[in-house]
Every structure is written in C-alpha cells, then in structure tokens.
Design a protein around this motif. Structure first.
Motif, PDB file in Angstrom:
ATOM      1  N   LEU A  99     -57.414   9.656 -13.549  1.00 11.01           N
ATOM      2  CA  LEU A  99     -57.511   8.517 -14.449  1.00 11.01           C
ATOM      3  C   LEU A  99     -58.924   7.966 -14.362  1.00 11.01           C
ATOM      4  CD1 LEU A  99     -55.644   6.846 -16.282  1.00 11.01           C
ATOM      5  CD2 LEU A  99     -55.452   5.251 -14.395  1.00 11.01           C
ATOM      6  N   PHE A 100     -59.537   7.689 -15.505  1.00  9.22           N
ATOM      7  CA  PHE A 100     -60.911   7.205 -15.640  1.00  9.22           C
ATOM      8  C   PHE A 100     -60.828   5.773 -16.129  1.00  9.22           C
ATOM      9  CE2 PHE A 100     -64.859   6.746 -18.025  1.00  9.22           C
ATOM     10  CZ  PHE A 100     -65.784   7.527 -17.345  1.00  9.22           C
ATOM     11  N   TYR A 101     -61.403   4.816 -15.383  1.00  9.72           N
ATOM     12  CA  TYR A 101     -61.289   3.405 -15.744  1.00  9.72           C
ATOM     13  C   TYR A 101     -62.653   2.735 -15.753  1.00  9.72           C
ATOM     14  CZ  TYR A 101     -59.986  -1.503 -15.581  1.00  9.72           C
ATOM     15  OH  TYR A 101     -59.875  -2.848 -15.841  1.00  9.72           O
ATOM     16  N   VAL A 102     -62.990   2.067 -16.875  1.00 10.51           N
ATOM     17  CA  VAL A 102     -64.216   1.277 -17.001  1.00 10.51           C
ATOM     18  C   VAL A 102     -63.781  -0.171 -17.197  1.00 10.51           C
ATOM     19  CG1 VAL A 102     -66.369   0.915 -18.271  1.00 10.51           C
ATOM     20  CG2 VAL A 102     -65.397   3.209 -18.113  1.00 10.51           C
ATOM     21  N   ALA A 103     -63.999  -1.012 -16.187  1.00 10.95           N
ATOM     22  CA  ALA A 103     -63.511  -2.389 -16.210  1.00 10.95           C
ATOM     23  C   ALA A 103     -64.156  -3.227 -17.317  1.00 10.95           C
ATOM     24  CB  ALA A 103     -63.748  -3.049 -14.860  1.00 10.95           C
ATOM     25  N   ARG A 144     -59.181   7.654 -10.137  1.00  5.58           N
ATOM     26  CA  ARG A 144     -58.044   7.713  -9.217  1.00  5.58           C
ATOM     27  C   ARG A 144     -57.039   8.716  -9.751  1.00  5.58           C
ATOM     28  NH1 ARG A 144     -53.524   4.648 -10.866  1.00  5.58           N
ATOM     29  NH2 ARG A 144     -53.989   3.298 -12.614  1.00  5.58           N
ATOM     30  N   LYS A 145     -56.142   9.152  -8.894  1.00  2.30           N
ATOM     31  CA  LYS A 145     -55.098  10.097  -9.311  1.00  2.30           C
ATOM     32  C   LYS A 145     -53.873   9.331  -9.768  1.00  2.30           C
ATOM     33  CE  LYS A 145     -55.884  14.410  -7.106  1.00  2.30           C
ATOM     34  NZ  LYS A 145     -55.632  15.592  -7.809  1.00  2.30           N
ATOM     35  N   ARG A 146     -53.289   9.801 -10.861  1.00  7.90           N
ATOM     36  CA  ARG A 146     -52.023   9.240 -11.322  1.00  7.90           C
ATOM     37  C   ARG A 146     -50.896   9.876 -10.521  1.00  7.90           C
ATOM     38  NH1 ARG A 146     -51.735   9.625 -17.745  1.00  7.90           N
ATOM     39  NH2 ARG A 146     -50.544  11.401 -17.035  1.00  7.90           N
ATOM     40  N   GLU A 147     -49.711   9.351 -10.701  1.00  4.22           N
ATOM     41  CA  GLU A 147     -48.546   9.884  -9.996  1.00  4.22           C
ATOM     42  C   GLU A 147     -48.263  11.339 -10.360  1.00  4.22           C
ATOM     43  OE1 GLU A 147     -45.501   7.109 -10.976  1.00  4.22           O
ATOM     44  OE2 GLU A 147     -46.405   5.532  -9.773  1.00  4.22           O
TER      45      GLU A 147
END
Length: 70
Positions: free
Chosen positions: A15-19, A7-10
């Motif tokens: 942003l890369f996220y691995v839950a 997702r894009k940050r402000e």
C-alpha cells in the motif's frame, strides 16, 4: 518530492500512502522486487507512477521514504 509511507496490506499487497494528498493506493508493479535489489519505478492502482531510490535489500515495512512523481 513527497514523503510516502509503504506498508503491507492483510492480503500481502503493498500500500502506497501520501498524507499531504490523502492518496492511498495499492502498488500494482514495482520495478525491482528481489532480496538484493528493491525499489525504482512504482505503478499504482489508479495508473499514476512514482519513483523512489533503489535499495540494496528488501526493506522492513512499514517504511517512509521520498518519492518523485513521474
């Protein structure tokens, strides 16, 4: 291969996220980042590298896909 969310940050950075690993890092570089070719190798802020499939066009974010740790 873990599922990751992009997702894009402000501030406009990705942003890369691995839950499952509770990993959230800024993408420092993306191998292909043009309107006609997007994806490939990703380098994160902590220095780790991942790879995901190259897409024919820049995707709409947020996006969930499979990534391989390099």
């Amino acid at each position: 291969m873990p599922s990751v969310m992009l997702r894009k940050r402000e501030d406009g950075k990705l942003l890369f996220y691995v839950a499952k690993k509770d990993l959230e890092e800024t993408i420092e570089s993306l191998e292909f980042d043009s309107p006609d070719k997007w994806g490939g190798e990703v380098v994160l802020g902590d220095g780790s590298r991942y790879h995901f499939e190259i897409l024919d066009a820049a995707p709409k974010l947020p996006l969930t896909l499979q990534a391989k740790r390099l």
